[in-house]
Design a protein around this motif. Structure first.
Motif, mmCIF file in Angstrom:
data_model
loop_
_atom_site.group_PDB
_atom_site.id
_atom_site.type_symbol
_atom_site.label_atom_id
_atom_site.label_comp_id
_atom_site.label_asym_id
_atom_site.label_seq_id
_atom_site.Cartn_x
_atom_site.Cartn_y
_atom_site.Cartn_z
ATOM 1 N N GLU A 175 55.157 59.033 29.192
ATOM 2 C CA GLU A 175 55.497 57.887 28.353
ATOM 3 C C GLU A 175 56.712 57.143 28.895
ATOM 4 O O GLU A 175 56.763 55.906 28.856
ATOM 5 C CB GLU A 175 55.747 58.341 26.911
ATOM 6 N N LYS A 176 57.682 57.887 29.431
ATOM 7 C CA LYS A 176 58.902 57.255 29.922
ATOM 8 C C LYS A 176 58.644 56.409 31.155
ATOM 9 O O LYS A 176 59.140 55.278 31.277
ATOM 10 C CB LYS A 176 59.961 58.317 30.215
ATOM 11 N N LYS A 228 56.072 54.917 32.066
ATOM 12 C CA LYS A 228 55.226 53.744 31.827
ATOM 13 C C LYS A 228 56.051 52.471 31.733
ATOM 14 O O LYS A 228 55.584 51.389 32.125
ATOM 15 C CB LYS A 228 54.432 53.924 30.527
ATOM 16 N N THR A 229 57.275 52.586 31.219
ATOM 17 C CA THR A 229 58.077 51.389 30.949
ATOM 18 C C THR A 229 59.439 51.387 31.624
ATOM 19 O O THR A 229 60.123 50.370 31.613
ATOM 20 C CB THR A 229 58.304 51.240 29.435
ATOM 21 N N GLU A 258 54.104 65.175 28.907
ATOM 22 C CA GLU A 258 53.709 63.968 28.182
ATOM 23 C C GLU A 258 54.891 63.030 27.935
ATOM 24 O O GLU A 258 54.749 61.804 28.002
ATOM 25 C CB GLU A 258 53.056 64.340 26.842
ATOM 26 N N ALA A 259 56.064 63.596 27.654
ATOM 27 C CA ALA A 259 57.243 62.755 27.432
ATOM 28 C C ALA A 259 57.605 61.989 28.691
ATOM 29 O O ALA A 259 57.997 60.809 28.640
ATOM 30 C CB ALA A 259 58.420 63.621 26.979
#
Length: 264
Positions: free
Chosen positions: A227-228, A230-231, A223-224
């Motif tokens: 999230e990373k 994505k941007t 999950e980390a």
């Protein structure tokens, strides 16, 4: 003197990271910007990210406007070259008489000049001076070698920021080296080449592929990390290199980064 005799007089000089040379390029050198014309530049994945961000374009827009797709002869893999202007001297689209419009985001090849790289393993941390292979790009018009500033290959790489480029592009270079080791009769399908192109060069399309297809329902991704990427385009680029390595170069029984969900 015959052409073969002339070629015999040209002895290539192999350089390592500690090799020294004299060179400097600036507006006062009479040949300033001449090296930016009549060139063939392969753009690396990091080059494309830097340039599309500099120009405030999506990766699709940058690729469509400024590049041409090619097949790298030794591997049959897709690469991207800079599209030159259709003028008499085939100018770089970013060069002007006063210099480069995208200098701070200039490609890896431009940063290396007047050096060339003779292998694709130079991105490895620490390096090995016996294995590294650099050489001079000897162009008759270049007067930079007449300047007095002294460098080693390694100090030039650091000064030009190309060491960072090599580090980020190392995963891509590894993929090319792996593919080059395949027997000539082992060819990828057009679909496989499309996936390689997308993950390496079209970072925006690859991001959509990861987040808008069943990708994340198929592969177990932390999950980390989700999230990373994505941007962070650089995180996404490294993610893509690892995924390509898993899919195209590792056997089923090897330790892969991407595990299938519900599978040990």
């Amino acid at each position: 003197m015959s052409d073969s005799e002339k070629k015999a007089d040209i002895v290539p000089v192999r350089l390592g990271r500690s090799s020294g040379f004299q060179f400097e390029c600036h507006k006062g050198v009479s040949c300033f910007t001449k090296c930016c014309r009549g060139i063939d530049i392969i753009l690396t994945p990091y080059d494309i990210i830097r340039l599309k961000d500099k120009l405030e374009l999506s990766s699709e827009e940058f690729l469509a406007i400024y590049t041409e797709p090619q097949l790298y002869e030794k591997t049959d893999l897709p690469v991207v070259t800079l599209k030159l202007l259709d003028d008499e001297i085939r100018s770089c689209p970013f060069v002007r008489d006063e210099g480069c419009l995208v200098y701070d985001a200039r490609p890896t090849t431009c940063r290396y000049y007047p050096l060339g790289v003779g292998n694709l393993s130079h991105g490895e941390e620490g390096g090995d001076d016996d294995k590294d292979f650099f050489f001079f790009v000897n162009e008759p018009h270049c007067k930079g070698f007449e300047e007095k500033k002294e460098w080693t290959v390694e100090s030039w790489r650091k000064d030009q920021g190309v060491d960072i480029h090599d580090e980020i592009n190392a995963g891509w270079a590894d993929l090319i080296v792996r593919k080059r080791s395949f027997p000539p009769n082992v060819q990828w399908t057009p679909k496989a080449k499309e996936m390689f192109f997308m993950a390496c060069y079209n970072i925006d399309a690859f991001k959509r592929f990861v987040f808008e297809s069943p990708f994340l329902t198929k592969f177990d991704v932390d999950e980390a990390m989700i999230e990373k990427i994505k941007t962070d385009d650089l995180a996404m680029l490294e993610f893509g290199f690892l995924w390509l390595k898993d899919v195209f170069f590792l056997k089923e029984d090897e330790n892969k980064t991407f595990k299938l969900k519900n599978q040990e």
